[in-house]
Design a protein around this motif. Structure first.
Motif, PDB file in Angstrom:
ATOM      1  N   PRO A   1       0.805  -1.220   0.000  1.00  0.00           N
ATOM      2  CA  PRO A   1       0.000   0.000   0.000  1.00  0.00           C
ATOM      3  C   PRO A   1       0.837   1.269   0.000  1.00  0.00           C
ATOM      4  O   PRO A   1       0.344   2.348  -0.308  1.00  0.00           O
ATOM      5  N   GLU A   2       2.117   1.137   0.356  1.00  0.00           N
ATOM      6  CA  GLU A   2       2.952   2.328   0.495  1.00  0.00           C
ATOM      7  C   GLU A   2       4.397   1.981   0.142  1.00  0.00           C
ATOM      8  O   GLU A   2       4.945   1.022   0.695  1.00  0.00           O
TER       9      GLU A   2
ATOM     10  N   THR B   1       8.389   3.840  -1.308  1.00  0.00           N
ATOM     11  CA  THR B   1       9.099   5.116  -1.496  1.00  0.00           C
ATOM     12  C   THR B   1       9.307   5.355  -3.000  1.00  0.00           C
ATOM     13  O   THR B   1       9.231   4.417  -3.802  1.00  0.00           O
TER      14      THR B   1
ATOM     15  N   ASP C   1      11.972   3.182  -4.287  1.00  0.00           N
ATOM     16  CA  ASP C   1      11.531   1.806  -4.598  1.00  0.00           C
ATOM     17  C   ASP C   1      10.945   1.745  -6.011  1.00  0.00           C
ATOM     18  O   ASP C   1      11.225   0.841  -6.788  1.00  0.00           O
TER      19      ASP C   1
ATOM     20  N   ARG D   1      13.580   2.055  -8.601  1.00  0.00           N
ATOM     21  CA  ARG D   1      14.398   0.839  -8.655  1.00  0.00           C
ATOM     22  C   ARG D   1      13.655  -0.276  -9.397  1.00  0.00           C
ATOM     23  O   ARG D   1      14.209  -0.946 -10.266  1.00  0.00           O
TER      24      ARG D   1
ATOM     25  N   HIS E   1       7.401  -3.056   4.928  1.00  0.00           N
ATOM     26  CA  HIS E   1       8.255  -2.482   3.886  1.00  0.00           C
ATOM     27  C   HIS E   1       9.111  -1.392   4.525  1.00  0.00           C
ATOM     28  O   HIS E   1       8.579  -0.474   5.150  1.00  0.00           O
ATOM     29  N   PHE E   2      10.426  -1.527   4.387  1.00  0.00           N
ATOM     30  CA  PHE E   2      11.317  -0.516   4.963  1.00  0.00           C
ATOM     31  C   PHE E   2      11.161   0.804   4.204  1.00  0.00           C
ATOM     32  O   PHE E   2      11.188   0.834   2.972  1.00  0.00           O
ATOM     33  N   LEU E   3      11.004   1.890   4.992  1.00  0.00           N
ATOM     34  CA  LEU E   3      10.965   3.218   4.392  1.00  0.00           C
ATOM     35  C   LEU E   3      12.302   3.919   4.606  1.00  0.00           C
ATOM     36  O   LEU E   3      12.808   4.610   3.731  1.00  0.00           O
ATOM     37  N   THR E   4      12.849   3.740   5.802  1.00  0.00           N
ATOM     38  CA  THR E   4      14.175   4.267   6.156  1.00  0.00           C
ATOM     39  C   THR E   4      14.858   3.185   6.991  1.00  0.00           C
ATOM     40  O   THR E   4      14.217   2.192   7.339  1.00  0.00           O
TER      41      THR E   4
ATOM     42  N   SER F   1       6.777   0.400   7.063  1.00  0.00           N
ATOM     43  CA  SER F   1       5.366   0.686   6.848  1.00  0.00           C
ATOM     44  C   SER F   1       4.622  -0.650   6.810  1.00  0.00           C
ATOM     45  O   SER F   1       5.038  -1.584   6.122  1.00  0.00           O
TER      46      SER F   1
ATOM     47  N   ASN G   1       0.700  -1.730   6.247  1.00  0.00           N
ATOM     48  CA  ASN G   1      -0.642  -1.222   5.928  1.00  0.00           C
ATOM     49  C   ASN G   1      -0.751   0.289   6.165  1.00  0.00           C
ATOM     50  O   ASN G   1      -1.661   0.765   6.846  1.00  0.00           O
ATOM     51  N   ARG G   2       0.194   1.019   5.666  1.00  0.00           N
ATOM     52  CA  ARG G   2       0.270   2.491   5.771  1.00  0.00           C
ATOM     53  C   ARG G   2       0.550   2.977   7.197  1.00  0.00           C
ATOM     54  O   ARG G   2       0.551   4.169   7.458  1.00  0.00           O
ATOM     55  N   ARG G   3       0.738   2.063   8.119  1.00  0.00           N
ATOM     56  CA  ARG G   3       1.061   2.472   9.482  1.00  0.00           C
ATOM     57  C   ARG G   3       2.585   2.479   9.605  1.00  0.00           C
ATOM     58  O   ARG G   3       3.231   1.483   9.293  1.00  0.00           O
ATOM     59  N   HIS G   4       3.134   3.595  10.080  1.00  0.00           N
ATOM     60  CA  HIS G   4       4.590   3.693  10.182  1.00  0.00           C
ATOM     61  C   HIS G   4       5.033   3.278  11.576  1.00  0.00           C
ATOM     62  O   HIS G   4       4.509   3.790  12.571  1.00  0.00           O
TER      63      HIS G   4
ATOM     64  N   ASP H   1      11.885  -9.102  -0.802  1.00  0.00           N
ATOM     65  CA  ASP H   1      11.270  -7.914  -1.394  1.00  0.00           C
ATOM     66  C   ASP H   1      10.557  -7.095  -0.310  1.00  0.00           C
ATOM     67  O   ASP H   1       9.337  -7.115  -0.189  1.00  0.00           O
TER      68      ASP H   1
ATOM     69  N   GLY I   1      11.897  -3.760   0.613  1.00  0.00           N
ATOM     70  CA  GLY I   1      12.523  -2.430   0.607  1.00  0.00           C
ATOM     71  C   GLY I   1      13.828  -2.377   1.384  1.00  0.00           C
ATOM     72  O   GLY I   1      14.136  -1.370   2.020  1.00  0.00           O
TER      73      GLY I   1
ATOM     74  N   ASN J   1      16.184   0.607   1.110  1.00  0.00           N
ATOM     75  CA  ASN J   1      15.904   1.830   1.875  1.00  0.00           C
ATOM     76  C   ASN J   1      16.567   1.796   3.250  1.00  0.00           C
ATOM     77  O   ASN J   1      16.690   2.821   3.905  1.00  0.00           O
TER      78      ASN J   1
END
Lengths: 95, 459
Positions: free
Chosen positions: A62-63, A65, A68, A71, B120-123, B128, B130-133, B277, B279, B282
């Motif tokens: 859903p989210e 960067t 990403d 890439r 999913h790694f953002l930094t 993240s 489900n859009r929750r950080h 897979d 991220g 990041n």
């Protein structure tokens, strides 16, 4: 093929997030292909194929960067057009 | 004064399988604030979709098979049958009883925050879900691995089974073409053959179970062919799969000759690939499609991120993942006294009948390393137990160095998975064949084969 609502986090959150826009990705891939002198039709087809592959990849996410997205698009573009992929990957460094 | 960065958690574990669950529990019990993220079913692959359900079905199948052949002991078993939906119910009960499958409540009771969704790694310090950080000072990546289909013409257009989906089948297929004759492929071949499926077992390698010693593959190929009617297609390349009526037609090449066979179902068991897979770029974590690179302490190129289990890409055993998970937790909790996992005595098991278990170096490993070795094989038919059980297909094989120190061993016998632990101990603590041979082994136990093999190596 269109994607469900996906948020793209830009510049590690330093710029506001925006929704994924297929047209924007398509236009950037197309521009990269045209920059390496691909015929317009080929550029369009390549961009469509890359967009489809990226959207499939985004199905469970859903989210992501913007890095990403770049890439994944590069990785897919490499199989269709390696020169365009190189340009797409390094366009910030290319004057 | 610099502002201190605060995080939501001390540790976020990504993946609740064997590689993640132990670490999450240990860290929570050490007073750390822990969260665990699972993309699929809590508990991971082993209790829900692979080890536990497969072994539950194999146990029932082997019981059925043994009873069916009980006439030689004077048992009347001509009316014996099975009900596949009831077998599935048994399998589901076994999964439920492990307590590991779908165990979200367990984590919550341990004070671990649970999240369902794809991480999913953002930094480097933020993911993240489900859009929750969620942020943490440390992470453990234990996302495991997934089955991958080989590049075979037509496979994209034809539905096929995997070792996970075949367990959900309503009934065994009439015929099955298995691509990949490794541990899982062979287990499923025997399972389905017992329930009456005509099985074709195909592998590009020169024998089935190519990662085991040559004797194992040869013996199991014969056992599967003679007792279960399995057709082993070794040194065979599958060329294409197409739909043919309600079945599938598989074309393969063997010895330069192309042939085709019509089957009900095709099962892909060629191998698993680490699930990377998420991220990782990041977070500056180095990885390849073959797995995440870690140092001796299971730290990735980003020192605050650990990785454990199948995602490392070197081994697919649940007990190895569990060991790594415990070590990653220790290294996170006690950064000044870090530990490294010791893989020297990790048993490898195949739950067929006869069972296959090995530990340490195989003969091929020794040849590759140019080691001078001695080896001895004790066939089961010289053990008294083979007479009372009327079972003779199998052996115990021990490999030592020139000083007699046990380097590796392979057991092919009933209850091999239990017998191997004696030799696991021997490999781990550098025991000699003489020490094993002089240890009393109970009369009429299968373990007598170990003593005989070890005795052959004593000068």
């Amino acid at each position: 093929m269109s994607a469900k609502a996906i948020d793209i986090i830009k510049r590690e959150g330093r710029r506001p997030s925006e929704s994924f826009q297929r047209e924007k990705l398509h236009a950037s891939i197309r521009a990269a292909c045209l920059s390496v002198r691909s015929p317009e039709g080929v550029a369009d087809t390549t961009a469509t194929n890359v967009c489809n592959a990226v959207i499939i990849w985004l199905e469970t996410k859903p989210e992501v960067t913007s890095a990403d997205l770049r890439r994944k698009a590069t990785e897919t573009l490499e199989s269709f057009h390696p020169e365009a992929a190189y340009l797409y990957k390094h366009h910030r460094l290319v004057i | 004064m610099a502002k201190k960065v605060t995080f939501d958690y001390d540790l976020i574990v990504i993946g609740s399988g064997a590689g993640g669950s132990a670490a999450a529990t240990l860290a929570a019990r050490a007073g750390k604030k822990v969260a665990i993220v699972e993309a699929d079913t809590f508990g991971g692959d082993s209790p829900n979709w692979s080890d536990v359900p497969t072994k539950a079905l194999l146990h029932a199948a082997q019981l059925y098979d043994e009873a069916r052949h009980g006439a030689r002991f004077g048992l009347r078993s001509s009316t014996l049958g099975y009900n596949y939906p009831s077998l599935r119910t048994w399998k589901e009960l076994a999964v439920q009883r492990t307590g590991a499958g779908g165990n979200k409540n367990y984590y919550e009771k341990e004070g671990i925050a649970t999240f369902t969704g794809v991480a999913h790694f953002l930094t480097p310090h933020e993911i993240s879900v489900n859009r929750r950080h969620l942020s943490a000072s440390h992470f453990l990546v234990a996302t495991g691995s997934h089955w991958v289909a080989p590049n075979i013409q037509g496979l994209d257009d034809v539905p096929y089974l995997t070792p996970r989906t075949i367990l959900e089948a309503m009934r065994p297929p009439k015929s099955l073409y298995i691509i990949g004759a490794g541990t899982v492929g062979v287990e499923i071949a025997q399972l389905m053959a017992i329930f009456g499926t005509k099985v074709y077992l195909c592998d590009i390698a020169s024998r089935i179970l190519p990662s085991e010693d040559e004797e194992v593959g040869t013996l199991m190929e014969r056992v599967l062919r003679e007792q279960k009617g399995v057709t082993s297609l070794t040194q065979t390349r599958t060329l294409s799969v197409i739909k043919d009526g309600i079945g599938k037609r598989v074309t393969y090449s063997r010895g330069g000759v192309e042939k085709s066979v019509k089957v009900d179902e095709v099962l892909i068991a060629t191998g698993r690939m680490p699930s990377v897979d998420l991220g990782l770029e990041n977070a500056s974590v180095s990885y390849t499609p073959k797995g995440i690179s870690v140092d001796a302490y299971l730290q990735t190129s980003a020192r605050h991120i650990f990785a454990a289990g199948d995602v490392l890409g070197h081994n697919n055993h649940t007990h190895t993942a569990l060991l790594e998970s415990q070590i990653a937790a220790h290294n996170f909790i006690h950064p000044k006294s870090k530990l490294s996992p010791d893989y020297t005595a990790t048993p490898r098991l195949t739950f067929t009948h006869p069972g296959i278990a090995s530990v340490g170096l195989s003969e091929d490993d020794c040849i590759k390393r140019d080691l001078a070795i001695n080896k001895a094989i004790a066939p089961l038919n010289i053990i008294a137990r083979s007479n009372t059980s009327d079972f003779r297909d199998g052996f115990a094989k021990i490999i030592t160095d020139k000083r007699g120190v046990i380097l590796g061993a392979t057991i092919v016998a009933p209850h091999a998975s239990e017998i191997i632990h004696e030799l696991t101990l021997a490999v781990k603590y550098g025991l000699t064949a003489s020490e094993v041979a002089s240890t009393p082994h109970a009369f009429l136990s299968w373990s007598e084969a170990v003593r005989v093999a070890a005795s052959k190596l004593v000068r």
